[in-house]
Design a protein around this motif. Sequence first.
Motif, PDB file in Angstrom:
ATOM      1  N   ARG A   1       0.828  -1.214   0.000  1.00  0.00           N
ATOM      2  CA  ARG A   1       0.000   0.000   0.000  1.00  0.00           C
ATOM      3  C   ARG A   1       0.863   1.265   0.000  1.00  0.00           C
ATOM      4  O   ARG A   1       0.468   2.282  -0.571  1.00  0.00           O
ATOM      5  CB  ARG A   1      -0.930   0.004   1.209  1.00  0.00           C
TER       6      ARG A   1
ATOM      7  N   LEU B   1       1.627   2.734  -3.409  1.00  0.00           N
ATOM      8  CA  LEU B   1       0.548   3.263  -4.236  1.00  0.00           C
ATOM      9  C   LEU B   1       0.522   4.792  -4.180  1.00  0.00           C
ATOM     10  O   LEU B   1       0.591   5.371  -3.098  1.00  0.00           O
ATOM     11  CB  LEU B   1      -0.795   2.700  -3.760  1.00  0.00           C
ATOM     12  N   PRO B   2       0.427   5.447  -5.322  1.00  0.00           N
ATOM     13  CA  PRO B   2       0.450   6.915  -5.331  1.00  0.00           C
ATOM     14  C   PRO B   2      -0.877   7.505  -4.875  1.00  0.00           C
ATOM     15  O   PRO B   2      -1.906   6.815  -4.836  1.00  0.00           O
ATOM     16  CB  PRO B   2       0.702   7.233  -6.812  1.00  0.00           C
ATOM     17  N   GLU B   3      -0.848   8.771  -4.549  1.00  0.00           N
ATOM     18  CA  GLU B   3      -2.066   9.471  -4.157  1.00  0.00           C
ATOM     19  C   GLU B   3      -3.075   9.439  -5.314  1.00  0.00           C
ATOM     20  O   GLU B   3      -2.715   9.609  -6.474  1.00  0.00           O
ATOM     21  CB  GLU B   3      -1.724  10.926  -3.792  1.00  0.00           C
TER      22      GLU B   3
ATOM     23  N   TRP C   1      -4.801   6.789  -6.257  1.00  0.00           N
ATOM     24  CA  TRP C   1      -4.783   5.534  -7.001  1.00  0.00           C
ATOM     25  C   TRP C   1      -6.165   4.878  -7.084  1.00  0.00           C
ATOM     26  O   TRP C   1      -6.446   4.154  -8.039  1.00  0.00           O
ATOM     27  CB  TRP C   1      -3.780   4.564  -6.376  1.00  0.00           C
ATOM     28  N   LYS C   2      -7.033   5.175  -6.126  1.00  0.00           N
ATOM     29  CA  LYS C   2      -8.364   4.556  -6.140  1.00  0.00           C
ATOM     30  C   LYS C   2      -9.281   5.184  -7.188  1.00  0.00           C
ATOM     31  O   LYS C   2     -10.402   4.709  -7.394  1.00  0.00           O
ATOM     32  CB  LYS C   2      -9.006   4.643  -4.759  1.00  0.00           C
TER      33      LYS C   2
ATOM     34  N   ASP D   1      -8.016   5.585 -10.318  1.00  0.00           N
ATOM     35  CA  ASP D   1      -7.275   5.235 -11.536  1.00  0.00           C
ATOM     36  C   ASP D   1      -7.550   3.764 -11.840  1.00  0.00           C
ATOM     37  O   ASP D   1      -7.127   2.880 -11.082  1.00  0.00           O
ATOM     38  CB  ASP D   1      -5.785   5.482 -11.313  1.00  0.00           C
TER      39      ASP D   1
ATOM     40  N   SER E   1      -6.339   1.706 -13.985  1.00  0.00           N
ATOM     41  CA  SER E   1      -5.148   0.888 -14.180  1.00  0.00           C
ATOM     42  C   SER E   1      -4.502   0.534 -12.851  1.00  0.00           C
ATOM     43  O   SER E   1      -4.095  -0.620 -12.624  1.00  0.00           O
ATOM     44  CB  SER E   1      -4.152   1.627 -15.075  1.00  0.00           C
ATOM     45  N   ARG E   2      -4.400   1.515 -11.943  1.00  0.00           N
ATOM     46  CA  ARG E   2      -3.815   1.262 -10.622  1.00  0.00           C
ATOM     47  C   ARG E   2      -4.683   0.294  -9.820  1.00  0.00           C
ATOM     48  O   ARG E   2      -4.175  -0.602  -9.140  1.00  0.00           O
ATOM     49  CB  ARG E   2      -3.679   2.580  -9.855  1.00  0.00           C
ATOM     50  N   LEU E   3      -5.976   0.480  -9.895  1.00  0.00           N
ATOM     51  CA  LEU E   3      -6.886  -0.418  -9.190  1.00  0.00           C
ATOM     52  C   LEU E   3      -6.720  -1.846  -9.697  1.00  0.00           C
ATOM     53  O   LEU E   3      -6.643  -2.799  -8.909  1.00  0.00           O
ATOM     54  CB  LEU E   3      -8.332   0.045  -9.397  1.00  0.00           C
TER      55      LEU E   3
ATOM     56  N   SER F   1      -4.138  -3.169 -11.205  1.00  0.00           N
ATOM     57  CA  SER F   1      -2.808  -3.683 -10.877  1.00  0.00           C
ATOM     58  C   SER F   1      -2.760  -4.176  -9.430  1.00  0.00           C
ATOM     59  O   SER F   1      -2.236  -5.260  -9.142  1.00  0.00           O
ATOM     60  CB  SER F   1      -1.762  -2.599 -11.110  1.00  0.00           C
ATOM     61  N   PHE F   2      -3.304  -3.370  -8.517  1.00  0.00           N
ATOM     62  CA  PHE F   2      -3.295  -3.758  -7.103  1.00  0.00           C
ATOM     63  C   PHE F   2      -4.165  -4.992  -6.880  1.00  0.00           C
ATOM     64  O   PHE F   2      -3.782  -5.929  -6.163  1.00  0.00           O
ATOM     65  CB  PHE F   2      -3.788  -2.598  -6.239  1.00  0.00           C
TER      66      PHE F   2
END
Length: 276
Positions: free
Chosen positions: A224, A227-229, A231-232, A234, A236-238, A240-241
């Motif tokens: 966690r 994860l960049p600020e 990210w929820k 985004d 793509s970020r969601l 990936s996580f």
Amino acid sequence: MKGALEDVVLLLLDAEDGEGVELAEQYRIQGYPTFVFAGATGATMDRWMGYGKEMFLAQLAASMADPTTIEEKRERYGKRPTAADAEKLARFHGTRGEYPEAVDLYASADELDESSDYAFQLFDVTFSGFRDDVYTIDTLKERADALFRGADRKPLDLATAVRMMRYAGRKAERPEMMVPYLRPALDALAGSDDPDLASAHTDLSVEYALHVERDPEKALDLKRTLLPEGWKDDSSRLNSFAWWCFENAVNLEEAEALGRRGVELAPPGPERAMVL
């Protein structure tokens, strides 16, 4: 970057569309991004792969300083072998998927210049060959062992090698292959003020918590922090996580919820299809 490109004609191509398809086949493009430094006739003078502004600037400058074709370099190397030419020819073959030729040339460069170290390049091209089923996981392990035995290795090279062994272990269904390299890489990265090295240290700490300490909750907490600020918000970020959680069988309930949110946020088309 603009200044460096003033002396070349930059041609950007999509290797999977239009005329890019034919040229990608002609130049034997194996992955993206690949940069081909060619003359007016189309003959290759140099080529390389990878991201990074500093690497690109250094590579372009080196290519501009020696604007001879690959065939001319090969002829020059045959008459008077040098580590510099061996490295250029090895990079040419490696980026074309001609891995045995690249390995032999990097090994020659290592012998020709004792002050230089090509252990990472040898590991890197062997990894590419493993990925294409040219080399076995045991051959790759031998290269990794040689890389980690050496002194004064670049910390980021070690971190990159661990990530490659992570991929290789999964491909070979031998995830334990990565474990022996985690502690040495973490020690090399420890205490650095460089943001890239600090991030790499945290990334490998996640793997260490999972595979050595067997503490998935600790691994999740560390993950966690990477994860960049925002990210929820985004997709793509969601995605990936959520995928990381799935691969490691941790935090699955939240991972599914985040994945579903990624579907909602992704624009219609290929991006949404990927998340689905």
